[in-house]
Design an enzyme around this catalytic site. Sequence first.
Site, PDB file in Angstrom:
ATOM      1  N   GLY A  11      -2.910  -5.182 -38.271  1.00 59.48           N
ATOM      2  CA  GLY A  11      -4.202  -4.384 -39.755  1.00 59.48           C
ATOM      3  C   GLY A  11      -3.237  -5.100 -40.940  1.00 59.48           C
ATOM      4  N   GLY A  13      -3.839  -4.557 -44.509  1.00 61.91           N
ATOM      5  CA  GLY A  13      -4.393  -4.198 -45.411  1.00 61.91           C
ATOM      6  C   GLY A  13      -3.356  -3.456 -46.202  1.00 61.91           C
ATOM      7  N   PHE A  14      -3.928  -2.583 -47.174  1.00 64.06           N
ATOM      8  CA  PHE A  14      -3.248  -1.843 -47.850  1.00 64.06           C
ATOM      9  C   PHE A  14      -2.098  -0.850 -46.698  1.00 64.06           C
ATOM     10  CE2 PHE A  14      -5.958  -2.407 -50.972  1.00 64.06           C
ATOM     11  CZ  PHE A  14      -5.487  -2.758 -51.698  1.00 64.06           C
ATOM     12  N   GLY A  15      -2.837  -0.312 -45.676  1.00 63.07           N
ATOM     13  CA  GLY A  15      -2.082   0.695 -45.067  1.00 63.07           C
ATOM     14  C   GLY A  15      -0.792   0.092 -44.089  1.00 63.07           C
ATOM     15  N   VAL A  79      -7.167  -8.054 -32.772  1.00 59.83           N
ATOM     16  CA  VAL A  79      -6.854  -7.263 -32.005  1.00 59.83           C
ATOM     17  C   VAL A  79      -8.850  -6.992 -30.940  1.00 59.83           C
ATOM     18  CG1 VAL A  79      -5.646  -5.395 -31.307  1.00 59.83           C
ATOM     19  CG2 VAL A  79      -4.740  -6.441 -33.212  1.00 59.83           C
ATOM     20  N   GLU A 170     -18.871   0.669 -60.884  1.00 56.01           N
ATOM     21  CA  GLU A 170     -18.369  -1.064 -61.211  1.00 56.01           C
ATOM     22  C   GLU A 170     -19.136  -1.930 -61.095  1.00 56.01           C
ATOM     23  OE1 GLU A 170     -13.500   0.862 -60.444  1.00 56.01           O
ATOM     24  OE2 GLU A 170     -14.756  -1.021 -58.961  1.00 56.01           O
ATOM     25  N   ASP A 301      -8.141   4.075 -43.413  1.00 60.33           N
ATOM     26  CA  ASP A 301      -9.250   4.507 -42.904  1.00 60.33           C
ATOM     27  C   ASP A 301      -9.967   4.861 -42.024  1.00 60.33           C
ATOM     28  OD1 ASP A 301      -9.869   3.987 -45.951  1.00 60.33           O
ATOM     29  OD2 ASP A 301     -11.384   2.042 -45.499  1.00 60.33           O
ATOM     30  N   ALA A 317      -7.139   2.927 -50.950  1.00 58.37           N
ATOM     31  CA  ALA A 317      -5.353   2.338 -50.701  1.00 58.37           C
ATOM     32  C   ALA A 317      -4.778   3.230 -50.505  1.00 58.37           C
ATOM     33  CB  ALA A 317      -5.923   1.262 -51.982  1.00 58.37           C
TER      34      ALA A 317
HETATM   35  C1  LIG Z   1     -15.241  -3.159 -52.943  1.00 56.59           C
HETATM   36  C2  LIG Z   1     -14.051  -1.655 -52.752  1.00 56.59           C
HETATM   37  C3  LIG Z   1     -13.637  -1.333 -53.415  1.00 56.59           C
HETATM   38  C4  LIG Z   1     -12.707  -0.856 -53.519  1.00 56.59           C
HETATM   39  N1  LIG Z   1     -11.793  -0.083 -54.195  1.00 56.59           N
HETATM   40  C5  LIG Z   1     -11.003   1.306 -54.720  1.00 56.59           C
HETATM   41  C6  LIG Z   1     -10.041   1.420 -55.617  1.00 56.59           C
HETATM   42  O1  LIG Z   1     -10.553   1.005 -56.401  1.00 56.59           O
HETATM   43  N2  LIG Z   1      -9.049   2.513 -55.319  1.00 56.59           N
HETATM   44  C7  LIG Z   1      -8.602   3.033 -54.032  1.00 56.59           C
HETATM   45  O2  LIG Z   1      -7.152   3.201 -54.338  1.00 56.59           O
HETATM   46  N3  LIG Z   1      -9.395   2.582 -52.776  1.00 56.59           N
HETATM   47  C8  LIG Z   1     -10.976   1.488 -52.843  1.00 56.59           C
HETATM   48  N4  LIG Z   1     -10.871   0.870 -51.944  1.00 56.59           N
HETATM   49  C9  LIG Z   1     -10.390   1.810 -50.689  1.00 56.59           C
HETATM   50  C10 LIG Z   1      -9.867   0.870 -49.887  1.00 56.59           C
HETATM   51  O3  LIG Z   1      -9.329  -1.211 -50.364  1.00 56.59           O
HETATM   52  C11 LIG Z   1      -9.228   1.368 -48.777  1.00 56.59           C
HETATM   53  O4  LIG Z   1      -9.171   2.349 -48.719  1.00 56.59           O
HETATM   54  C12 LIG Z   1      -8.327   0.585 -48.262  1.00 56.59           C
HETATM   55  O5  LIG Z   1      -8.029  -0.738 -47.955  1.00 56.59           O
HETATM   56  C13 LIG Z   1      -7.701   0.599 -46.555  1.00 56.59           C
HETATM   57  O6  LIG Z   1      -6.429   0.473 -46.096  1.00 56.59           O
HETATM   58  P1  LIG Z   1      -6.224   0.495 -44.635  1.00 56.59           P
HETATM   59  O7  LIG Z   1      -4.930   0.028 -44.673  1.00 56.59           O
HETATM   60  O8  LIG Z   1      -6.496   1.371 -43.586  1.00 56.59           O
HETATM   61  O9  LIG Z   1      -7.601  -0.373 -44.295  1.00 56.59           O
HETATM   62  P2  LIG Z   1      -7.879  -2.246 -45.345  1.00 56.59           P
HETATM   63  O10 LIG Z   1      -6.792  -2.480 -46.495  1.00 56.59           O
HETATM   64  O11 LIG Z   1      -9.391  -2.248 -44.519  1.00 56.59           O
HETATM   65  O12 LIG Z   1      -6.849  -3.378 -44.291  1.00 56.59           O
HETATM   66  C14 LIG Z   1      -7.390  -3.435 -43.008  1.00 56.59           C
HETATM   67  C15 LIG Z   1      -7.205  -4.694 -41.959  1.00 56.59           C
HETATM   68  O13 LIG Z   1      -7.270  -4.968 -41.023  1.00 56.59           O
HETATM   69  C16 LIG Z   1      -7.654  -6.246 -40.289  1.00 56.59           C
HETATM   70  N5  LIG Z   1      -8.605  -5.841 -38.750  1.00 56.59           N
HETATM   71  C17 LIG Z   1      -9.256  -5.282 -38.314  1.00 56.59           C
HETATM   72  N6  LIG Z   1      -9.793  -5.504 -37.741  1.00 56.59           N
HETATM   73  C18 LIG Z   1      -9.216  -6.114 -36.831  1.00 56.59           C
HETATM   74  C19 LIG Z   1      -9.214  -6.514 -35.326  1.00 56.59           C
HETATM   75  N7  LIG Z   1      -9.457  -5.791 -34.687  1.00 56.59           N
HETATM   76  N8  LIG Z   1      -8.339  -7.428 -34.939  1.00 56.59           N
HETATM   77  C20 LIG Z   1      -6.850  -8.477 -36.633  1.00 56.59           C
HETATM   78  N9  LIG Z   1      -7.097  -7.085 -37.377  1.00 56.59           N
HETATM   79  C21 LIG Z   1      -7.718  -5.990 -37.976  1.00 56.59           C
HETATM   80  C22 LIG Z   1      -8.541  -6.306 -41.529  1.00 56.59           C
HETATM   81  O14 LIG Z   1      -8.848  -7.737 -41.307  1.00 56.59           O
HETATM   82  C23 LIG Z   1      -7.979  -5.568 -42.787  1.00 56.59           C
HETATM   83  O15 LIG Z   1      -7.295  -6.776 -43.338  1.00 56.59           O
HETATM   84  C24 LIG Z   1     -12.258   0.201 -52.485  1.00 56.59           C
HETATM   85  C25 LIG Z   1     -12.459  -0.665 -50.992  1.00 56.59           C
HETATM   86  C26 LIG Z   1     -14.062  -1.750 -51.064  1.00 56.59           C
HETATM   87  C27 LIG Z   1     -14.572  -2.078 -49.812  1.00 56.59           C
END
Ligand SMILES: Cc1cc2nc3c(=O)[nH]c(=O)nc-3n(C[C@H](O)[C@H](O)[C@H](O)COP(=O)(O)OP(=O)(O)OC[C@H]3O[C@@H](n4cnc5c(N)ncnc54)[C@H](O)[C@@H]3O)c2cc1C
Length: 415
Positions: A11, A13-15, A79, A170, A301, A317
Amino acid sequence: MNRIPHVVIVGAGFGGLEAAKKLKKAPVQITLIDRHNYHLFQPLLYQVAIAGLSPVQIAHPVRAIFRRQKNLDFLMDEVTNIDFKARQVLTTNKTLKYDYLILAAGSRTNFFGMQSIEKNGHDMKNISSAVATRNHLLKIFEKANRETDEDARRAMLTFVVVGGGPTGVESAGALAELIHLVLTKDYPQMNLNDARVILVEASNHLMPNVYPRNLQAATLKLLRRKRVNIRLKQIVTGFDGERVTFKNGDPILTHTVIWTAGVRTAELVDALDLEKRAGGRILVKPTLQLPGYPEVYVIGDAAYLEDENGQPLSLLATVAQQQAKHAAENILRELHERPPKSFTYKDPGLLATIGRNAAVARIWGISFSGLPAWLIWVGLHIYRLIGFRNRLVVMLNWAWDYFFYDSQVRLITKE
Ligand SMILES: Cc1cc2nc3c(=O)[nH]c(=O)nc-3n(C[C@H](O)[C@H](O)[C@H](O)COP(=O)(O)OP(=O)(O)OC[C@H]3O[C@@H](n4cnc5c(N)ncnc54)[C@H](O)[C@@H]3O)c2cc1C
């Protein structure tokens, strides 16, 4: 271990991104895997859906982010499974062995089994769904403009946003402004005073759970000022594309339901046979390690961990980023044969925008709303975007929209 340890991060994403950056100078080789070739700034997805920003302004290629990080390889792949016993990550195209794994696969929309909403409604979880929402919204205005029947047009100009959390608030505020400040100029022959944005929330407060009562009340007031119609204590049961139904209330005739009411873990996490909690999140130890597999860290998440009051950490995030740093530090500690430490979330505060000059905030324990909160929201979101170009373009865009009551991306494109 004589060879360089291999850390696989699932992933970007943010993490995942934060963990990879934190391990930049560590004596490890990293493979970062994501099914997309970009990092998505999800907090601004709703701006794509309401035609304010284009997708390229809120996404950044992962390879560009890590161009200078020598110990990292990026793999764009899906994955499909993880064999924890064999320490292997299985993707659509290959199998990777790891010494340490950081699982940061994020989450997806939860429709709570309501297939009619999943089929006919719109959500906001990725670029395609946000662009599809934008196309739908703009198309419905064209359709309404052609419609001669008053009742049919009224239904087309009714927009239901479900979920009174930050994303719903929002989206509803921004949609109301798009209609009443921008589209009203595009369609001078249509009376857009009839257009309604209805925000539906199942509980009896907006911003339930996390936000303090005074900010919940301020959100309600600010949204009403933006002409959003708010319906609390209403539970949606279905949407057939023309009518949204409720468990407790009359149906609403509409062609648009924007669903922001639920989140569950990603498909990959669902497929893993592990101990789970609410929303399918994986139960982790206070150190963020997976019980029984100390070389595996689950963050963001995907992870379930409670705070000191026994409440699950929010899907934010900021939680994902702090946990990412912590997991990376624990891996470094283990490499130096020191025990991993427990994670504690340091709450940096809360911030949500309701639209032009309107936001709610709690920073250093102080709650406030209105213009000061909005200015902080604007500054912080520009700062947090990845890439100088994106920051500059978004800043110019917002300034233009602010002064000229405009909205840049009013394009209906092929999905
Ligand atoms: C519309 C919206 C608005 C938000 N607003 C806010 C805000 O204002 N402030 C705040 O703090 N948080 C906000 N959030 C929440 C925040 O975005 C999440 O909590 C954060 O993204 C979690 O980070 P993460 O790294 O766990 O997952 P993500 O950032 O979701 O990253 C997960 C990554 O894993 C990848 N992935 C998943 N499954 C697979 C797989 N099988 N194979 C390969 N790659 C995979 C995905 O493509 C993605 O890039 C918001 C969320 C949304 C949807």
